[in-house]
Design an enzyme around this catalytic site. Structure first.
Site, PDB file in Angstrom:
ATOM      1  N   LYS A 146       0.717  -1.182   0.050  1.00  0.00           N
ATOM      2  CA  LYS A 146      -0.091   0.205  -0.109  1.00  0.00           C
ATOM      3  C   LYS A 146       0.839   1.481  -0.047  1.00  0.00           C
ATOM      4  O   LYS A 146       2.129   1.224   0.291  1.00  0.00           O
ATOM      5  CB  LYS A 146      -0.816   0.056   1.324  1.00  0.00           C
ATOM      6  CG  LYS A 146      -1.932  -1.255   1.241  1.00  0.00           C
ATOM      7  CD  LYS A 146      -2.714  -1.271   2.276  1.00  0.00           C
ATOM      8  CE  LYS A 146      -3.742  -2.525   2.470  1.00  0.00           C
ATOM      9  NZ  LYS A 146      -4.489  -2.584   3.754  1.00  0.00           N
ATOM     10  N   PHE A 188     -15.413   2.541   7.084  1.00  0.00           N
ATOM     11  CA  PHE A 188     -14.371   3.069   6.817  1.00  0.00           C
ATOM     12  C   PHE A 188     -14.082   3.059   5.286  1.00  0.00           C
ATOM     13  O   PHE A 188     -12.938   3.410   4.744  1.00  0.00           O
ATOM     14  CB  PHE A 188     -13.285   2.030   7.552  1.00  0.00           C
ATOM     15  CG  PHE A 188     -13.474   0.793   7.143  1.00  0.00           C
ATOM     16  CD1 PHE A 188     -12.920   0.126   5.976  1.00  0.00           C
ATOM     17  CD2 PHE A 188     -13.967  -0.030   8.139  1.00  0.00           C
ATOM     18  CE1 PHE A 188     -12.893  -1.277   5.716  1.00  0.00           C
ATOM     19  CE2 PHE A 188     -14.237  -1.466   8.008  1.00  0.00           C
ATOM     20  CZ  PHE A 188     -13.723  -2.069   6.769  1.00  0.00           C
ATOM     21  N   ARG A 234      -0.921 -14.712   3.969  1.00  0.00           N
ATOM     22  CA  ARG A 234      -1.646 -14.219   5.047  1.00  0.00           C
ATOM     23  C   ARG A 234      -1.001 -14.207   6.423  1.00  0.00           C
ATOM     24  O   ARG A 234      -1.031 -13.309   7.344  1.00  0.00           O
ATOM     25  CB  ARG A 234      -3.191 -14.709   5.255  1.00  0.00           C
ATOM     26  CG  ARG A 234      -3.964 -14.278   4.138  1.00  0.00           C
ATOM     27  CD  ARG A 234      -4.514 -13.201   3.848  1.00  0.00           C
ATOM     28  NE  ARG A 234      -5.308 -12.720   4.885  1.00  0.00           N
ATOM     29  CZ  ARG A 234      -6.145 -11.735   4.864  1.00  0.00           C
ATOM     30  NH1 ARG A 234      -5.821 -10.892   3.977  1.00  0.00           N
ATOM     31  NH2 ARG A 234      -7.023 -11.705   6.025  1.00  0.00           N
ATOM     32  N   THR A 246      -4.779  -8.046  10.261  1.00  0.00           N
ATOM     33  CA  THR A 246      -5.129  -6.752   9.713  1.00  0.00           C
ATOM     34  C   THR A 246      -4.983  -5.558  10.720  1.00  0.00           C
ATOM     35  O   THR A 246      -4.559  -4.547  10.209  1.00  0.00           O
ATOM     36  CB  THR A 246      -6.649  -6.746   9.339  1.00  0.00           C
ATOM     37  OG1 THR A 246      -7.035  -7.853   8.622  1.00  0.00           O
ATOM     38  CG2 THR A 246      -7.022  -5.504   8.801  1.00  0.00           C
ATOM     39  N   ARG A 271       3.339  -6.912   9.339  1.00  0.00           N
ATOM     40  CA  ARG A 271       2.546  -5.918  10.240  1.00  0.00           C
ATOM     41  C   ARG A 271       3.186  -5.638  11.604  1.00  0.00           C
ATOM     42  O   ARG A 271       3.269  -4.802  12.141  1.00  0.00           O
ATOM     43  CB  ARG A 271       1.161  -6.057  10.065  1.00  0.00           C
ATOM     44  CG  ARG A 271       0.634  -5.702   8.710  1.00  0.00           C
ATOM     45  CD  ARG A 271      -0.877  -6.426   8.385  1.00  0.00           C
ATOM     46  NE  ARG A 271      -1.322  -5.927   7.383  1.00  0.00           N
ATOM     47  CZ  ARG A 271      -2.421  -6.791   6.794  1.00  0.00           C
ATOM     48  NH1 ARG A 271      -3.013  -7.930   7.217  1.00  0.00           N
ATOM     49  NH2 ARG A 271      -3.047  -6.310   5.564  1.00  0.00           N
ATOM     50  N   ASN A 275      -1.829  -0.142   7.572  1.00  0.00           N
ATOM     51  CA  ASN A 275      -1.130  -1.644   7.794  1.00  0.00           C
ATOM     52  C   ASN A 275      -0.520  -2.003   6.637  1.00  0.00           C
ATOM     53  O   ASN A 275      -0.120  -3.293   6.560  1.00  0.00           O
ATOM     54  CB  ASN A 275      -2.092  -2.412   8.169  1.00  0.00           C
ATOM     55  CG  ASN A 275      -3.258  -2.722   7.204  1.00  0.00           C
ATOM     56  OD1 ASN A 275      -3.231  -2.313   6.047  1.00  0.00           O
ATOM     57  ND2 ASN A 275      -4.184  -3.360   7.322  1.00  0.00           N
ATOM     58  N   HIS A 324      -1.791  -5.639   1.384  1.00  0.00           N
ATOM     59  CA  HIS A 324      -2.814  -6.351   1.410  1.00  0.00           C
ATOM     60  C   HIS A 324      -2.399  -7.679   0.994  1.00  0.00           C
ATOM     61  O   HIS A 324      -1.527  -8.082   0.143  1.00  0.00           O
ATOM     62  CB  HIS A 324      -3.716  -5.657   0.302  1.00  0.00           C
ATOM     63  CG  HIS A 324      -4.855  -6.472  -0.356  1.00  0.00           C
ATOM     64  ND1 HIS A 324      -6.230  -6.652   0.460  1.00  0.00           N
ATOM     65  CD2 HIS A 324      -5.006  -7.371  -1.401  1.00  0.00           C
ATOM     66  CE1 HIS A 324      -6.900  -7.635  -0.211  1.00  0.00           C
ATOM     67  NE2 HIS A 324      -6.174  -7.839  -1.150  1.00  0.00           N
TER      68      HIS A 324
END
Length: 153
Positions: free
Chosen positions: A13, A61, A89, A95, A106, A116, A119
């Protein structure tokens, strides 16, 4: 693609790009033994992001998420390997970074859920949808890694 392999969509991101974490994230996936089959550096359009996050459109959000993802460039990638969706993952962490263990992406690099940095597809089906949304079939490069026999039996 080998019969026992699957593909996942991973996107670094805008905050991950701005913080200079692209190389570190790619390094972790490569060192795990996964194979990069596509990558592009893009400033995602609002339309693309709305399609990508369509399942979240009714969440409070959602507008902020689309704005944040549109605020700067994103590194979109497709990784391939055995159980890459599930393992990817785990590598990302939760998350909410506060719930992520040290050693995860993360857990090591994030503080707040709204920033964070990465993705990852949450299922094989989501991965297929996201890959087809972000990449044309010709952009997925199929090759045999010289490390393949050192990673897989």
């Amino acid at each position: 693609m080998a019969a026992n392999c699957e593909r996942t969509f991973i996107a670094i991101k805008p905050d991950g790009v701005q913080r200079g974490l692209v190389g570190e994230i790619i390094k972790r996936f490569e060192q795990k033994g996964f194979r990069l089959v596509a990558m592009k550096f893009v400033h995602a359009s609002e339309d693309l992001l709305k399609q990508h996050y369509i399942d979240l459109k009714d969440r409070p959000f959602y507008p902020g998420l689309v704005k944040y993802m549109n605020s700067g460039p994103v590194v979109a990638m497709v990784w391939e390997g055995l159980n890459v969706v599930k393992t990817g993952r785990v590598m990302l962490g939760e998350t909410n970074p506060a719930d992520s263990k040290p050693g995860t992406i993360r857990g090591d690099f994030c503080i707040q859920v709204g920033r964070n940095i990465i993705h990852g597809s949450d299922s094989v089906e989501s991965a297929q949808k996201e890959i087809s949304l972000w990449f044309k079939p010709a952009e997925l490069i199929d090759y045999r890694s010289c490390a393949h026999d050192w990673v897989y039996e």
